[in-house]
Motif scaffolding. Structure first.
Motif, short mmCIF file in Angstrom:
data_model
loop_
_atom_site.label_atom_id
_atom_site.label_comp_id
_atom_site.label_asym_id
_atom_site.label_seq_id
_atom_site.Cartn_x
_atom_site.Cartn_y
_atom_site.Cartn_z
N ASP A 251 -1.94 7.66 -14.21
CA ASP A 251 -0.68 7.03 -13.84
C ASP A 251 -0.75 6.52 -12.40
N GLU A 252 0.28 5.80 -11.99
CA GLU A 252 0.25 5.13 -10.69
C GLU A 252 0.37 6.08 -9.51
N ARG A 253 0.68 7.36 -9.77
CA ARG A 253 0.73 8.36 -8.70
C ARG A 253 -0.64 8.95 -8.42
N GLY A 254 -1.64 8.58 -9.26
CA GLY A 254 -2.99 9.08 -9.06
C GLY A 254 -3.35 10.24 -9.97
N PHE A 255 -2.45 10.62 -10.86
CA PHE A 255 -2.72 11.73 -11.77
C PHE A 255 -3.48 11.25 -13.01
N VAL A 256 -4.39 12.10 -13.49
CA VAL A 256 -5.07 11.87 -14.76
C VAL A 256 -4.72 13.06 -15.66
N CYS A 257 -4.30 12.74 -16.89
CA CYS A 257 -3.93 13.80 -17.82
C CYS A 257 -4.33 13.42 -19.23
N ASP A 258 -4.33 14.43 -20.10
CA ASP A 258 -4.58 14.17 -21.51
C ASP A 258 -3.47 13.28 -22.06
N ARG A 259 -3.81 12.46 -23.04
CA ARG A 259 -2.83 11.54 -23.60
C ARG A 259 -1.58 12.26 -24.09
N GLU A 260 -1.74 13.44 -24.65
CA GLU A 260 -0.58 14.18 -25.17
C GLU A 260 0.30 14.74 -24.05
N CYS B 92 -9.42 8.00 -8.57
CA CYS B 92 -10.20 8.14 -7.32
C CYS B 92 -9.89 6.99 -6.37
N CYS B 93 -9.76 5.79 -6.91
CA CYS B 93 -9.46 4.59 -6.12
C CYS B 93 -8.09 4.68 -5.45
N LEU B 94 -7.17 5.45 -6.06
CA LEU B 94 -5.82 5.58 -5.52
C LEU B 94 -5.71 6.56 -4.36
N GLN B 95 -6.78 7.25 -4.04
CA GLN B 95 -6.75 8.15 -2.89
C GLN B 95 -6.38 7.35 -1.63
N PRO B 96 -5.45 7.84 -0.82
CA PRO B 96 -5.04 7.11 0.39
C PRO B 96 -6.21 6.77 1.31
N GLU B 97 -7.22 7.65 1.36
CA GLU B 97 -8.36 7.39 2.25
C GLU B 97 -9.26 6.26 1.75
N LYS B 98 -9.02 5.78 0.52
CA LYS B 98 -9.81 4.66 -0.01
C LYS B 98 -9.23 3.31 0.43
N GLN B 99 -8.06 3.32 1.06
CA GLN B 99 -7.40 2.06 1.42
C GLN B 99 -8.22 1.20 2.40
N PRO B 100 -8.84 1.79 3.43
CA PRO B 100 -9.66 0.95 4.32
C PRO B 100 -10.79 0.23 3.58
N PHE C 54 -1.97 0.30 -6.89
CA PHE C 54 -2.26 0.70 -8.26
C PHE C 54 -2.84 -0.46 -9.07
N GLU C 55 -2.21 -1.62 -9.00
CA GLU C 55 -2.69 -2.78 -9.74
C GLU C 55 -4.09 -3.20 -9.26
N TRP D 85 0.82 -1.21 0.00
CA TRP D 85 0.00 0.00 0.00
C TRP D 85 0.86 1.26 0.00
N LYS D 86 2.16 1.12 0.10
CA LYS D 86 3.06 2.26 0.18
C LYS D 86 3.31 2.82 -1.21
N PRO D 87 3.08 4.12 -1.44
CA PRO D 87 3.31 4.70 -2.77
C PRO D 87 4.79 4.68 -3.12
N ARG D 88 5.07 4.44 -4.40
CA ARG D 88 6.45 4.36 -4.86
C ARG D 88 7.06 5.75 -5.02
N PHE D 89 6.21 6.75 -5.15
CA PHE D 89 6.69 8.11 -5.40
C PHE D 89 6.37 9.00 -4.20
#
Length: 204
Positions: A85-94, A132-140, A164-165, A56-60
């Motif tokens: 991405d695995e840090r929880g960011f959502v961005c445009d493909r470009e 949204c699922c990657l939010q730390p508060e979603k872990q419980p 992330f997986e 559950w520990k973030p890599r970044f």
């Protein structure tokens, strides 16, 4: 003398034969006893501990989120317009950098966004579901879900190694999103990270 030797040999052979027969009968009895236990439903195979194998520990860390040069990220890959991405960011493909991370300096990049998600954890956009699922508060919530993994998902979750997986797997369309096996319960919000299925829409 000869008769005594013959008698001793016969006695010895009888002893060996008797011991072999006894061993055979004991083995057969144990096997039949185990099969009876399994047939009666008392036998329970060992449960796989999904929670123990997941990191559950973030890599970044926060200090290197903006690093553009030496950061490599896993991401959701499949999005035509946006990527998570695995840090929880959502961005445009470009706005995906060479290493696979979202460019955090882009004005359209958002972290831990639930922009298209409902209160039941079901989202219109797959990448929003993952973020949204990657939010730390979603872990419980996710830990609780792993304590009651349905049989249909055990094979899928057995290959999961981290937060992330788990979010990638959980947000994929599953049987929970389908009504009568041929239509979505909610075609507009079919990607869910929570325990509840999408809200069933009228007429379905």
């Amino acid at each position: 003398m000869i008769s005594r030797r013959i008698f001793r040999r016969r006695w010895f052979l009888a002893l060996v034969l008797g011991a072999s027969l006894l061993y055979f009968l004991v083995s057969v009895f144990k096997q039949s006893e185990q099969s009876v236990v399994k047939d009666t439903g008392d036998y329970k195979p060992p449960e796989f501990d999904f929670r123990r194998k997941i990191s559950w520990k973030p890599r970044f860390q926060a200090r290197n989120l903006a690093n553009k040069t030496d950061t490599n990220c896993r991401n959701s890959v499949q999005g035509k317009e946006v990527i998570a991405d695995e840090r929880g960011f959502v961005c445009d493909r470009e706005d995906i950098l060479v290493g696979g991370c979202c460019d955090v300096t882009s004005l359209t990049t958002r972290r831990f966004t639930c922009a298209s998600c409902q209160d039941n954890g079901c989202c219109q956009v797959y990448e929003h579901c993952v973020s949204c699922c990657l939010q730390p508060e979603k872990q419980p919530l996710l830990r609780s879900l792993l304590d009651h993994v349905p049989d249909a998902f055990k094979t899928l979750f057995a290959s999961v190694t981290d937060h992330f997986e788990l979010c990638l797997a959980k947000c994929r369309t599953s049987s929970q999103s389908v009504q009568h096996e041929n239509s979505y319960r909610d075609p507009k919000a079919k990607f869910c990270y929570g325990a509840d299925p999408p809200h069933l829409q009228p007429g379905r």
